[in-house]
Design an enzyme around this catalytic site. Structure first.
Site, PDB file in Angstrom:
ATOM      1  N   SER A 127       0.695  -1.372  -0.132  1.00  0.00           N
ATOM      2  CA  SER A 127       0.002   0.015  -0.032  1.00  0.00           C
ATOM      3  C   SER A 127       0.743   1.157   0.001  1.00  0.00           C
ATOM      4  O   SER A 127       1.992   1.327  -0.724  1.00  0.00           O
ATOM      5  CB  SER A 127      -0.779  -0.081   1.119  1.00  0.00           C
ATOM      6  OG  SER A 127      -1.831   0.941   1.154  1.00  0.00           O
ATOM      7  N   ASP A 190      -7.272  -4.530  -7.689  1.00  0.00           N
ATOM      8  CA  ASP A 190      -6.897  -3.608  -6.637  1.00  0.00           C
ATOM      9  C   ASP A 190      -7.073  -1.952  -6.904  1.00  0.00           C
ATOM     10  O   ASP A 190      -6.276  -1.751  -7.976  1.00  0.00           O
ATOM     11  CB  ASP A 190      -5.575  -4.084  -6.059  1.00  0.00           C
ATOM     12  CG  ASP A 190      -4.995  -2.948  -4.811  1.00  0.00           C
ATOM     13  OD1 ASP A 190      -5.906  -2.316  -4.223  1.00  0.00           O
ATOM     14  OD2 ASP A 190      -4.074  -3.511  -4.342  1.00  0.00           O
ATOM     15  N   HIS A 325      -7.017  -5.743  -1.960  1.00  0.00           N
ATOM     16  CA  HIS A 325      -5.868  -5.182  -1.707  1.00  0.00           C
ATOM     17  C   HIS A 325      -5.142  -5.853  -0.347  1.00  0.00           C
ATOM     18  O   HIS A 325      -4.025  -5.373   0.083  1.00  0.00           O
ATOM     19  CB  HIS A 325      -6.082  -3.696  -1.028  1.00  0.00           C
ATOM     20  CG  HIS A 325      -5.122  -2.797  -0.566  1.00  0.00           C
ATOM     21  ND1 HIS A 325      -4.167  -2.583  -1.633  1.00  0.00           N
ATOM     22  CD2 HIS A 325      -4.698  -2.347   0.355  1.00  0.00           C
ATOM     23  CE1 HIS A 325      -3.283  -1.608  -0.976  1.00  0.00           C
ATOM     24  NE2 HIS A 325      -3.272  -1.471   0.188  1.00  0.00           N
TER      25      HIS A 325
END
Length: 607
Positions: A127, A190, A325
């Site tokens: 991330s 994602d 994710h």
């Protein structure tokens, strides 16, 4: 290419990739307690630094609309265009977090220890930890690899990372041949790797949703918040709408396509500056991995492989998208075990139809494109990226064919310089006076060479040559010799025609790109400070200084003398500048006696 393994493509073992993913996820869970974690097993040949991610809005955007700023040139001197000398843009919030990491933690000293232990350094992040890994790797390359302090380049391995920098950022990394050290894993659905394509006004609420969904401490962990049932689709659609604008804009511009509607819309809609770079590995979700390393192909793929049918735009499906994710580790374990890898290198031949190809390799590539959900339009965009890359290589081949002509032209100018010395006059002054047929012939050769180089410079300015062109040793050498030998003739011609009276000093507004660009090539390649390789503009400095009172330019005279002393000593500046009838010699001998007696070049010229 079909049948290659991820380890062979990336240069990293599958075991190390999995370890990086595990640590990246673990580091993300440690925020805000720890900025990073790292693993240094005794006896291991590698050390992995994993950076924590964050969903705080001010850790993503520092300003509207996209939060970009110029990179810190003191830490990242390579992140610029050598042609336009334009500094790359980076996300300011990510950059600030990295600055804080260097200042407020022991990160730098721990990296130093890894270097002293001769470890393979890997930076990783999940991330928004991904941008930290990317910036850390570039910082390492600038600090240790480029100055040849450490010969083992680092790797940046990211999982679901948002984009970090603009086109120049990507261009510079490819020019330095560093892009290959950046490996980016992206799940097909994602949303996070696409977030930076949208402005903060469209994503602020979405970042809060992602925080609630991905934080174990949140009551909405792994559930689309019921109270924000309308916010989730709005967030997704906003990101994809902006991704569409960016992909369309990027597809039209490089190929020279015109789209009046797009141009009109661009006047009202700001386009995100962020662009991908490095190697992208798309995890399709069925154990198959698709690899691309062409950034012009990755950008449209980020948009086109996340298209939803009308029936999919619901809370349940969005829940699945948000969840993607969080499943990098499990997905990678399956995919790396299966090694079902499709490395798409030959973009111009990818099939436009979803029907199977005529042979195994084509059918396998087509199957991967189908699994990515790519329409004919998406495939055309990938082909366009391939055609653009092919055209750049063809342009480079055509430019390379000029080398012999350039060398021959330089040989003729060198002969002119030698003949002038035999006549006891420097070739700068001879060319400035234009009293001989040889002077005319030298001017013809100057103009011929200028035409060749100007065409090359224009290609570079328009990014019509491969990003690595400006880093090629043979062209840096050729450009340096050309600049040193021919630019004095341009300067002589400029002041001979008194162009300075209308346009101003040569160095301010008249210096051509063919000299500015090639000077920066050398300075970048040899790690010289910007402007330090200015020997070819010696005569322009002389022309300006000799028209001004000594009291006004004393400091500049001293600086020029110091430079001239070193250039003459090192053979960079010809000794013809010291001839009795030289413009430089006459001017210098007219300087105050007190100055000349203490001058560093007095031994060359006498007093």
């Amino acid at each position: 290419m079909v049948g290659e393994k991820v380890g062979d493509i990336t240069g990293l073992s599958e075991e190390l990739i999995l370890k990086s993913c595990k640590l990246a996820i673990k580091a993300h869970e440690k925020f805000p307690g720890k900025l990073y974690i790292y693993e240094k097993n005794r006896g291991s040949t590698d050390v992995v630094f994993a950076f924590a991610g964050s969903w705080l809005v001010d850790h993503w955007y520092s300003r509207k609309p996209f939060g970009e700023t110029k990179v810190d040139a003191s830490k990242f001197p390579s992140l610029r265009s050598l042609g336009s000398d334009e500094i790359a843009l980076v996300n300011e919030a990510f950059s600030t977090r990295f600055e804080q990491l260097l200042i407020k933690s022991s990160f730098a000293s721990e990296v130093e220890k890894a270097v002293s232990d001769r470890k393979q350094v890997v930076f990783t992040g999940h991330s928004s930890g991904g941008p930290m890994a990317i910036l850390a790797a570039i910082w390492f390359l600038e600090k240790y690899v480029r100055p040849n302090i450490y010969q083992m380049p680092p790797y940046s391995v990211t999982f679901g990372s948002p984009l970090v920098g603009n086109r120049i950022f990507s261009h510079a990394l490819r020019r330095e041949n560093w892009a290959r050290y950046f490996i980016n894993f992206v799940m097909r659905h994602d949303i996070v790797p696409r977030i930076m394509l949208a402005p903060i006004s469209s994503t602020e609420q979405g970042l809060k949703l992602m925080h609630d969904f991905t934080s174990p401490k949140s009551q909405s962990f792994q559930h689309v918040p019921i109270g924000n049932s309308a916010a989730a689709p709005a967030f997704f659609l906003s990101v994809m709408r902006n991704a569409s604008s960016v992909a369309s804009h990027a597809a039209c511009n490089p190929m020279g396509w015109t789209n009046l509607l797009l141009e009109t819309v661009s006047c009202f809609i700001e386009i995100s500056p962020y662009r991908p770079f490095g190697t992208y590995i798309f995890c399709i979700g069925n154990g198959k991995l698709v690899v691309l390393d062409n950034p012009d192909a990755v950008l449209p793929l980020l948009f086109y492989c996340l298209q939803l049918s009308p029936g999919e735009e619901n809370a349940e499906f969005l829940h699945g998208i948000f969840k993607e994710h969080l499943v990098y580790e499990s997905e990678l374990k399956e995919s790396l075990n299966m090694q079902n890898v499709v490395y798409i290198k030959n973009l111009i031949d990818i099939p436009l139809s979803s029907d199977a190809g005529t042979n195994y390799a084509a059918a396998t590539v087509n199957s991967a494109l189908n699994d990515l959900g790519l329409s004919t339009r998406a495939r055309l965009c990938l082909r366009a990226a391939g055609e653009l890359e092919k055209q750049k290589l063809e342009n480079q081949k055509r430019v390379d064919s000029n080398q012999d002509t350039i060398w021959e032209g330089l040989r003729r100018v060198q002969e002119y310089q030698t003949n002038c010395e035999i006549r006891k006059i420097g070739y700068y002054d001879a060319f400035r006076n234009q009293r001989d047929a040889n002077d005319f012939n030298a001017n013809v050769k100057r103009l011929e060479l200028a035409g060749i180089w100007d065409e090359i410079m224009e290609m570079i300015k328009k990014y019509e040559l491969p990003d690595g062109f400006e880093g090629r040793k043979e062209w840096i050498e050729l450009g340096t010799i050309f600049r040193r030998l021919v630019e004095p003739l341009d300067i002589a011609n400029y002041y001979r025609h008194l162009k300075n009276e209308d346009t101003g000093p040569y160095m301010v507004k008249a210096r051509p790109k063919r000299y500015r660009y090639t000077q920066r090539w050398r300075e970048q390649a040899e790690m010289r400070s910007i402007g330090s390789s200015s020997e070819s503009t010696f005569w322009a400095e002389v022309e300006e200084l000799r028209t001004k009172p000594y009291s006004e330019v004393k400091d500049k005279v001293l600086r020029l003398e110091g430079q001239a002393f070193a250039w003459i000593r090192d053979g960079i500046l010809g000794k013809d500048v010291l001839l009795d009838e030289s413009t430089f010699t006459k001017w210098w001998r007219a300087l105050p006696v007190q100055h000349k007696s203490g001058s560093c070049i007095a031994s060359y010229l006498g007093n």
